[in-house]
Write a protein that holds these residues in place. Structure first.
Motif, PDB file in Angstrom:
ATOM      1  N   ALA A  21      59.784 -39.769  64.260  1.00  0.00           N
ATOM      2  CA  ALA A  21      60.498 -41.027  64.912  1.00  0.00           C
ATOM      3  C   ALA A  21      61.506 -42.003  63.747  1.00  0.00           C
ATOM      4  N   VAL A  22      61.440 -40.653  62.799  1.00  0.00           N
ATOM      5  CA  VAL A  22      62.397 -41.618  61.534  1.00  0.00           C
ATOM      6  C   VAL A  22      63.642 -41.118  61.056  1.00  0.00           C
ATOM      7  N   ASP A  23      64.754 -41.251  60.823  1.00  0.00           N
ATOM      8  CA  ASP A  23      66.013 -41.266  60.428  1.00  0.00           C
ATOM      9  C   ASP A  23      65.770 -40.390  59.829  1.00  0.00           C
ATOM     10  N   ARG A  24      67.118 -39.268  59.484  1.00  0.00           N
ATOM     11  CA  ARG A  24      67.048 -37.908  58.125  1.00  0.00           C
ATOM     12  C   ARG A  24      68.817 -38.202  58.058  1.00  0.00           C
ATOM     13  N   VAL A  25      68.854 -38.801  57.020  1.00  0.00           N
ATOM     14  CA  VAL A  25      70.089 -38.509  56.575  1.00  0.00           C
ATOM     15  C   VAL A  25      70.969 -37.687  56.425  1.00  0.00           C
ATOM     16  N   PHE A  26      71.818 -37.014  56.386  1.00  0.00           N
ATOM     17  CA  PHE A  26      72.513 -35.745  55.027  1.00  0.00           C
ATOM     18  C   PHE A  26      73.486 -36.086  54.879  1.00  0.00           C
ATOM     19  N   LEU A  27      74.140 -35.656  54.449  1.00  0.00           N
ATOM     20  CA  LEU A  27      75.965 -35.696  53.280  1.00  0.00           C
ATOM     21  C   LEU A  27      76.843 -35.160  53.636  1.00  0.00           C
ATOM     22  N   VAL A  28      77.742 -35.848  53.562  1.00  0.00           N
ATOM     23  CA  VAL A  28      79.063 -34.559  53.979  1.00  0.00           C
ATOM     24  C   VAL A  28      80.628 -35.169  52.943  1.00  0.00           C
ATOM     25  N   ALA A  29      81.117 -34.263  52.396  1.00  0.00           N
ATOM     26  CA  ALA A  29      81.554 -34.370  51.061  1.00  0.00           C
ATOM     27  C   ALA A  29      83.146 -33.717  50.902  1.00  0.00           C
ATOM     28  N   PRO A  30      84.059 -34.919  50.762  1.00  0.00           N
ATOM     29  CA  PRO A  30      85.089 -34.343  51.475  1.00  0.00           C
ATOM     30  C   PRO A  30      85.872 -32.385  51.012  1.00  0.00           C
ATOM     31  N   SER A  31      85.242 -31.810  50.163  1.00  0.00           N
ATOM     32  CA  SER A  31      85.943 -30.519  50.880  1.00  0.00           C
ATOM     33  C   SER A  31      84.739 -29.766  52.812  1.00  0.00           C
ATOM     34  N   SER A  32      83.911 -30.344  53.070  1.00  0.00           N
ATOM     35  CA  SER A  32      83.456 -29.497  53.593  1.00  0.00           C
ATOM     36  C   SER A  32      84.259 -29.685  55.104  1.00  0.00           C
ATOM     37  N   PRO A  33      84.626 -28.516  55.773  1.00  0.00           N
ATOM     38  CA  PRO A  33      85.487 -27.771  56.610  1.00  0.00           C
ATOM     39  C   PRO A  33      84.569 -28.510  58.122  1.00  0.00           C
ATOM     40  N   ARG A  34      85.203 -28.666  59.017  1.00  0.00           N
ATOM     41  CA  ARG A  34      85.262 -29.010  60.382  1.00  0.00           C
ATOM     42  C   ARG A  34      83.700 -28.136  60.844  1.00  0.00           C
ATOM     43  N   GLU A  35      83.608 -27.351  60.834  1.00  0.00           N
ATOM     44  CA  GLU A  35      82.572 -26.442  61.581  1.00  0.00           C
ATOM     45  C   GLU A  35      81.673 -27.050  60.445  1.00  0.00           C
ATOM     46  N   ARG A  36      81.414 -27.068  59.353  1.00  0.00           N
ATOM     47  CA  ARG A  36      80.286 -27.868  57.954  1.00  0.00           C
ATOM     48  C   ARG A  36      80.426 -29.216  59.139  1.00  0.00           C
ATOM     49  N   LEU A  37      81.427 -29.498  59.445  1.00  0.00           N
ATOM     50  CA  LEU A  37      81.055 -31.473  59.601  1.00  0.00           C
ATOM     51  C   LEU A  37      80.359 -31.577  60.718  1.00  0.00           C
ATOM     52  N   GLU A  38      80.257 -30.548  62.353  1.00  0.00           N
ATOM     53  CA  GLU A  38      79.737 -29.935  63.312  1.00  0.00           C
ATOM     54  C   GLU A  38      78.032 -30.068  62.932  1.00  0.00           C
ATOM     55  N   TYR A  39      78.175 -29.167  61.857  1.00  0.00           N
ATOM     56  CA  TYR A  39      76.624 -28.623  61.793  1.00  0.00           C
ATOM     57  C   TYR A  39      75.082 -29.738  61.272  1.00  0.00           C
ATOM     58  N   VAL A  40      76.442 -30.512  60.189  1.00  0.00           N
ATOM     59  CA  VAL A  40      75.960 -31.686  59.750  1.00  0.00           C
ATOM     60  C   VAL A  40      75.516 -32.808  60.516  1.00  0.00           C
ATOM     61  N   VAL A  41      76.866 -33.022  61.334  1.00  0.00           N
ATOM     62  CA  VAL A  41      76.600 -34.400  62.223  1.00  0.00           C
ATOM     63  C   VAL A  41      74.637 -34.184  63.381  1.00  0.00           C
ATOM     64  N   SER A  42      75.574 -33.128  64.159  1.00  0.00           N
ATOM     65  CA  SER A  42      74.248 -31.970  64.877  1.00  0.00           C
ATOM     66  C   SER A  42      72.740 -32.651  64.248  1.00  0.00           C
ATOM     67  N   ARG A  43      72.813 -32.901  63.011  1.00  0.00           N
ATOM     68  CA  ARG A  43      71.394 -32.765  62.133  1.00  0.00           C
ATOM     69  C   ARG A  43      71.177 -33.570  62.181  1.00  0.00           C
ATOM     70  N   THR A  44      71.884 -35.011  61.272  1.00  0.00           N
ATOM     71  CA  THR A  44      71.949 -36.243  61.268  1.00  0.00           C
ATOM     72  C   THR A  44      71.329 -37.208  62.383  1.00  0.00           C
ATOM     73  N   ARG A  45      69.911 -38.182  61.842  1.00  0.00           N
ATOM     74  CA  ARG A  45      69.658 -39.213  62.235  1.00  0.00           C
ATOM     75  C   ARG A  45      70.411 -40.670  61.785  1.00  0.00           C
ATOM     76  N   GLY A  46      70.685 -41.239  62.374  1.00  0.00           N
ATOM     77  CA  GLY A  46      71.124 -42.429  61.743  1.00  0.00           C
ATOM     78  C   GLY A  46      72.480 -43.163  61.476  1.00  0.00           C
ATOM     79  N   PHE A  47      72.288 -42.204  60.674  1.00  0.00           N
ATOM     80  CA  PHE A  47      74.220 -42.137  59.808  1.00  0.00           C
ATOM     81  C   PHE A  47      73.952 -41.104  59.599  1.00  0.00           C
ATOM     82  N   VAL A  48      75.606 -40.913  58.841  1.00  0.00           N
ATOM     83  CA  VAL A  48      76.025 -39.533  57.862  1.00  0.00           C
ATOM     84  C   VAL A  48      76.192 -40.114  56.721  1.00  0.00           C
TER      85      VAL A  48
END
Length: 283
Positions: free
Chosen positions: A148-175
Motif C-alpha cells: 500500500a505505497v503510492d507509485r508515481v509515474f511520469l508523463v511528458a509533453p510528447s505523450s499521446p492520449r493512449e499513453r496518458l491513459e495507460y500511465v494514469v491507470s497504473r499510477t497511484r498518488g499523483f501523475v
C-alpha cells in the motif's frame, strides 16, 4: 511505526484550502545525512505539503547539474538506500507526505518488495520512478499494491492520449507531469506545454497532476498553481542548500525560498477564460 501521510491526503488538504500543493525535492545525504534531514524539516515547517527525498544514483539521466552535483557528493559520502529510509522515518509524521524519488537500478538492487515493505514501515507515502515506465513495472506494481505505497509515474509533453491513459491507470498518488523534454533545473520560465499536458492528463482520467522541471520562483509557482494540483520544486532548494556557507545560513536560505514558493501556490494565477467551478474543483 510513524504516522503515514499519503500523497492523496496532502493533495486533498491543499485542495480544501483552494490552492495547489507545494512539493519539495532534496537529495538525501547532501551535504550529509543529518543536514539533509534538517533541511527537509525546514521545508515542512515553511509549508511544503510533500517532500521528495532523492536517492542518489551514479547515472541520474533526468537531473540537471545542480542536483547531479549534490547526488555525486552524497554518493561519495557513502549515502545508501538504508540512509534514505532513515530520513523517511525521521521526517514522517510531521505534517507532510514523504516520498522517495529513485531511479530503478537502486530499487532493483534492494529488491522491489523489500523496498515497498521498508518504505511503508518507515512511514513513507510512496516512490517516484523517473526512468521506470509502467509497461516494465510489473514487479513494482505488485509490490506497491502489497504494501500500500503510492507509485508515481511520469508523463511528458510528447505523450499521446493512449499513453496518458495507460500511465494514469497504473499510477497511484499523483501523475508527475514533466513540463519539458529535458532535465531538472531552474529556468527563466515554465514551458508553455505544461498547461496543455495537465489538461490532457486530466482528460485521460487523472485525479491529481503535479508539475515539475523548471519551477524556481514564487511567480512561476503561482503560474503553475493556476492549473496543476501540485507544484514540484527541486533545484531551487538544492541550490539554496549548496550555496550556503554554513548550516545556519542554509536554514535561512531554505526557509526564505520555501516561503516564496508557498506564497506562490497560495496565490495562483488563473486563466481568465477558466470556468470558476472547474477552478475550485481542481485547485
Amino acid at each position: 511505526m510513524s504516522t503515514r501521510l499519503r500523497a492523496q491526503d496532502a493533495l486533498d488538504r491543499a485542495r480544501s484550502e483552494h490552492r495547489a500543493a507545494l512539493v519539495a525535492y532534496l537529495p538525501v545525504g547532501f551535504p550529509d545525512l543529518q543536514t539533509s534531514i534538517d533541511a527537509a524539516r525546514v521545508l515542512i515547517d515553511e509549508g511544503a505539503d510533500m517532500i521528495e527525498l532523492g536517492l542518489p544514483y551514479s547515472d541520474p539521466v533526468m537531473d540537471g547539474p545542480v542536483i547531479q552535483q549534490a547526488a555525486t557528493a552524497s554518493l561519495a559520502a557513502g549515502t545508501r538506500t538504508r540512509d534514505v529510509l532513515t530520513a523517511v522515518e525521521a521526517l514522517s509524521g510531521h505534517g507532510a507526505a514523504i516520498l522517495v524519488m529513485s531511479y530503478w537500478n537502486p530499487v532493483l538492487r534492494y529488491g522491489p518488495d523489500a523496498l515497498a515493505r521498508d518504505l511503508a514501515a518507515a512511514g513513507g507515502a510512496g516512490l517516484i520512478t523517473p526512468d521506470l515506465i509502467p509497461d516494465e513495472a510489473g514487479e513494482w506494481i505488485a509490490a506497491s499494491d502489497e504494501h500500500a505505497v503510492d507509485r508515481v509515474f511520469l508523463v511528458a509533453p510528447s505523450s499521446p492520449r493512449e499513453r496518458l491513459e495507460y500511465v494514469v491507470s497504473r499510477t497511484r498518488g499523483f501523475v508527475y507531469a514533466a513540463s519539458t523534454m529535458g532535465v531538472t533545473g531552474a529556468r527563466t520560465s515554465v514551458s508553455g506545454a505544461a498547461r496543455g499536458l495537465v489538461e490532457r492528463t486530466r482528460s485521460a482520467g487523472a485525479q491529481n497532476v503535479c508539475v515539475g522541471l523548471g519551477v524556481s520562483t514564487g511567480a512561476q509557482a503561482a503560474e503553475v498553481a493556476g492549473y496543476a494540483d501540485g507544484v514540484i520544486v527541486g533545484s531551487a532548494f538544492v541550490r539554496a542548500l549548496a550555496d550556503a556557507p554554513d548550516a545556519a545560513a542554509a536554514r535561512t536560505a531554505l526557509a526564505a525560498t520555501a516561503r516564496e514558493l508557498r506564497t506562490g501556490v497560495e496565490n495562483p494565477v488563473r486563466d481568465a477564460t477558466e470556468d470558476t467551478s472547474t477552478t475550485e474543483a481542481t485547485a
